[in-house]
Structure formats: C-alpha cells, structure tokens
Design a protein around this motif. Structure first.
Motif, PDB file in Angstrom:
ATOM      1  N   VAL A   5       7.151   7.448   1.028  1.00 18.37           N
ATOM      2  CA  VAL A   5       6.786   7.890   2.371  1.00 18.37           C
ATOM      3  C   VAL A   5       6.483   6.654   3.212  1.00 18.37           C
ATOM      4  O   VAL A   5       5.682   5.801   2.824  1.00 18.37           O
ATOM      5  N   TYR A   6       7.136   6.556   4.351  1.00 15.93           N
ATOM      6  CA  TYR A   6       6.889   5.500   5.326  1.00 15.93           C
ATOM      7  C   TYR A   6       6.009   6.101   6.415  1.00 15.93           C
ATOM      8  O   TYR A   6       6.388   7.085   7.048  1.00 15.93           O
ATOM      9  N   ARG A   7       4.820   5.515   6.616  1.00 13.59           N
ATOM     10  CA  ARG A   7       3.881   6.018   7.619  1.00 13.59           C
ATOM     11  C   ARG A   7       3.785   5.029   8.780  1.00 13.59           C
ATOM     12  O   ARG A   7       3.672   3.824   8.551  1.00 13.59           O
ATOM     13  N   ILE A   8       3.799   5.543  10.002  1.00 10.27           N
ATOM     14  CA  ILE A   8       3.665   4.707  11.186  1.00 10.27           C
ATOM     15  C   ILE A   8       2.171   4.536  11.447  1.00 10.27           C
ATOM     16  O   ILE A   8       1.432   5.524  11.555  1.00 10.27           O
ATOM     17  N   VAL A   9       1.714   3.268  11.537  1.00 12.08           N
ATOM     18  CA  VAL A   9       0.286   2.978  11.691  1.00 12.08           C
ATOM     19  C   VAL A   9       0.080   1.846  12.697  1.00 12.08           C
ATOM     20  O   VAL A   9       0.964   1.015  12.907  1.00 12.08           O
ATOM     21  N   GLU A  10      -1.108   1.820  13.312  1.00  9.28           N
ATOM     22  CA  GLU A  10      -1.482   0.675  14.137  1.00  9.28           C
ATOM     23  C   GLU A  10      -1.778  -0.483  13.188  1.00  9.28           C
ATOM     24  O   GLU A  10      -2.419  -0.291  12.148  1.00  9.28           O
ATOM     25  N   ALA A  16       3.233  -0.730  12.964  1.00  8.33           N
ATOM     26  CA  ALA A  16       4.018  -1.077  11.774  1.00  8.33           C
ATOM     27  C   ALA A  16       4.291   0.211  11.014  1.00  8.33           C
ATOM     28  O   ALA A  16       3.762   1.269  11.343  1.00  8.33           O
ATOM     29  N   TYR A  17       5.140   0.099  10.005  1.00 12.68           N
ATOM     30  CA  TYR A  17       5.241   1.198   9.052  1.00 12.68           C
ATOM     31  C   TYR A  17       4.672   0.705   7.739  1.00 12.68           C
ATOM     32  O   TYR A  17       4.663  -0.491   7.444  1.00 12.68           O
ATOM     33  N   LYS A  18       4.163   1.635   6.966  1.00 13.42           N
ATOM     34  CA  LYS A  18       3.499   1.300   5.728  1.00 13.42           C
ATOM     35  C   LYS A  18       4.079   2.163   4.616  1.00 13.42           C
ATOM     36  O   LYS A  18       4.232   3.365   4.780  1.00 13.42           O
ATOM     37  N   ALA A  19       4.436   1.545   3.511  1.00 13.58           N
ATOM     38  CA  ALA A  19       4.904   2.254   2.316  1.00 13.58           C
ATOM     39  C   ALA A  19       3.937   1.889   1.201  1.00 13.58           C
ATOM     40  O   ALA A  19       3.839   0.719   0.825  1.00 13.58           O
ATOM     41  N   SER A  28       5.993  -4.120  18.669  1.00 12.26           N
ATOM     42  CA  SER A  28       5.225  -3.998  19.907  1.00 12.26           C
ATOM     43  C   SER A  28       4.983  -2.557  20.329  1.00 12.26           C
ATOM     44  O   SER A  28       4.082  -2.291  21.112  1.00 12.26           O
ATOM     45  N   SER A  29       5.788  -1.630  19.830  1.00 17.72           N
ATOM     46  CA  SER A  29       5.616  -0.229  20.229  1.00 17.72           C
ATOM     47  C   SER A  29       5.720   0.705  19.025  1.00 17.72           C
ATOM     48  O   SER A  29       6.327   0.363  17.999  1.00 17.72           O
ATOM     49  N   HIS A  30       5.154   1.865  19.194  1.00 17.79           N
ATOM     50  CA  HIS A  30       5.225   2.919  18.179  1.00 17.79           C
ATOM     51  C   HIS A  30       6.681   3.298  17.925  1.00 17.79           C
ATOM     52  O   HIS A  30       7.105   3.450  16.773  1.00 17.79           O
ATOM     53  N   ASP A  31       7.462   3.446  18.998  1.00 19.47           N
ATOM     54  CA  ASP A  31       8.867   3.845  18.857  1.00 19.47           C
ATOM     55  C   ASP A  31       9.679   2.814  18.071  1.00 19.47           C
ATOM     56  O   ASP A  31      10.533   3.182  17.267  1.00 19.47           O
ATOM     57  N   ASP A  71      20.020   5.759  -9.084  1.00 13.00           N
ATOM     58  CA  ASP A  71      18.715   6.398  -9.209  1.00 13.00           C
ATOM     59  C   ASP A  71      17.869   6.011  -7.995  1.00 13.00           C
ATOM     60  O   ASP A  71      17.009   5.147  -8.075  1.00 13.00           O
ATOM     61  N   ARG A  72      18.139   6.607  -6.869  1.00 13.42           N
ATOM     62  CA  ARG A  72      17.489   6.253  -5.612  1.00 13.42           C
ATOM     63  C   ARG A  72      16.370   7.242  -5.294  1.00 13.42           C
ATOM     64  O   ARG A  72      16.457   8.421  -5.630  1.00 13.42           O
ATOM     65  N   PRO A  73      15.332   6.776  -4.621  1.00 17.62           N
ATOM     66  CA  PRO A  73      14.213   7.669  -4.306  1.00 17.62           C
ATOM     67  C   PRO A  73      14.523   8.589  -3.131  1.00 17.62           C
ATOM     68  O   PRO A  73      15.411   8.312  -2.319  1.00 17.62           O
ATOM     69  N   GLU A  74      13.773   9.674  -3.058  1.00 17.87           N
ATOM     70  CA  GLU A  74      13.766  10.490  -1.861  1.00 17.87           C
ATOM     71  C   GLU A  74      12.846   9.761  -0.875  1.00 17.87           C
ATOM     72  O   GLU A  74      11.844   9.166  -1.287  1.00 17.87           O
ATOM     73  N   THR A  75      13.163   9.783   0.408  1.00 21.80           N
ATOM     74  CA  THR A  75      12.338   9.088   1.397  1.00 21.80           C
ATOM     75  C   THR A  75      12.046  10.000   2.583  1.00 21.80           C
ATOM     76  O   THR A  75      12.803  10.934   2.860  1.00 21.80           O
ATOM     77  N   GLU A  76      10.937   9.698   3.255  1.00 19.94           N
ATOM     78  CA  GLU A  76      10.628  10.396   4.492  1.00 19.94           C
ATOM     79  C   GLU A  76       9.774   9.491   5.373  1.00 19.94           C
ATOM     80  O   GLU A  76       9.162   8.533   4.891  1.00 19.94           O
ATOM     81  N   VAL A  77       9.773   9.776   6.655  1.00 27.77           N
ATOM     82  CA  VAL A  77       8.969   9.030   7.617  1.00 27.77           C
ATOM     83  C   VAL A  77       7.950   9.998   8.210  1.00 27.77           C
ATOM     84  O   VAL A  77       8.306  11.045   8.704  1.00 27.77           O
ATOM     85  N   GLU A  78       6.679   9.620   8.115  1.00 23.50           N
ATOM     86  CA  GLU A  78       5.594  10.401   8.715  1.00 23.50           C
ATOM     87  C   GLU A  78       5.113   9.683   9.961  1.00 23.50           C
ATOM     88  O   GLU A  78       4.801   8.504   9.924  1.00 23.50           O
ATOM     89  N   ASP A  79       5.046  10.417  11.026  1.00 26.21           N
ATOM     90  CA  ASP A  79       4.641   9.853  12.307  1.00 26.21           C
ATOM     91  C   ASP A  79       3.162  10.057  12.523  1.00 26.21           C
ATOM     92  O   ASP A  79       2.579  11.024  12.230  1.00 26.21           O
TER      93      ASP A  79
END
Length: 79
Positions: A5-10, A16-19, A28-31, A71-79
C-alpha cells in the motif's frame, strides 16, 4: 501474495508517498506525490525474469536463492 500500500502523506515540507516505513522523495504538491505513487504501484506489478539473487542475513550469512519474476505483489494507493 504480498500486498503493498502506497500512502500519500505530508513529509519534509511537502508531500510524499510512503510504503511501509519508507518515504519517497518529497514533492511540492499532493497531486504530484499521488501521481508518483500511482506510477510506482503500477511498475511494482510488472513481471520480470526469474533470476538468482544473493543477500546477507543479519547474522552475516550469505543466502542465494531464485526470485520468481512473475511473483509480483498486489498494489494500491491510499489518498
């Protein structure tokens, strides 16, 4: 199968994103951070060739094993 899971964080005055406990570079921006996380998540799912890998354990012992490139992982992005 692993799930990443990639999480968008300040972070560090920007975004940044955090795994797990690992941060990406600062954007510089959330987007911009979200777009980078989506790219990273997509790339993580791409199959590769099966290859031999070597790594050292915390005890100093070297291990050689085969890494299945499909053998690749499942991934997702949480905003």
């Amino acid at each position: 199968m692993a799930h990443v899971v990639y999480r968008i964080v300040e972070h560090d005055g920007g975004w940044a994103y955090k795994a797990g406990e690992t941060f990406s570079e600062t954007f510089s921006s959330h987007d911009a951070a979200k777009a980078a996380a989506v790219r990273a998540a997509r790339e993580q799912r791409v199959p590769d060739q099966t290859a031999a890998i070597e790594y050292e354990t915390a005890e100093g012992r070297w291990i050689t094993e085969s890494a299945d490139g499909h053998d690749r992982p499942e991934t997702e992005v949480e905003d």
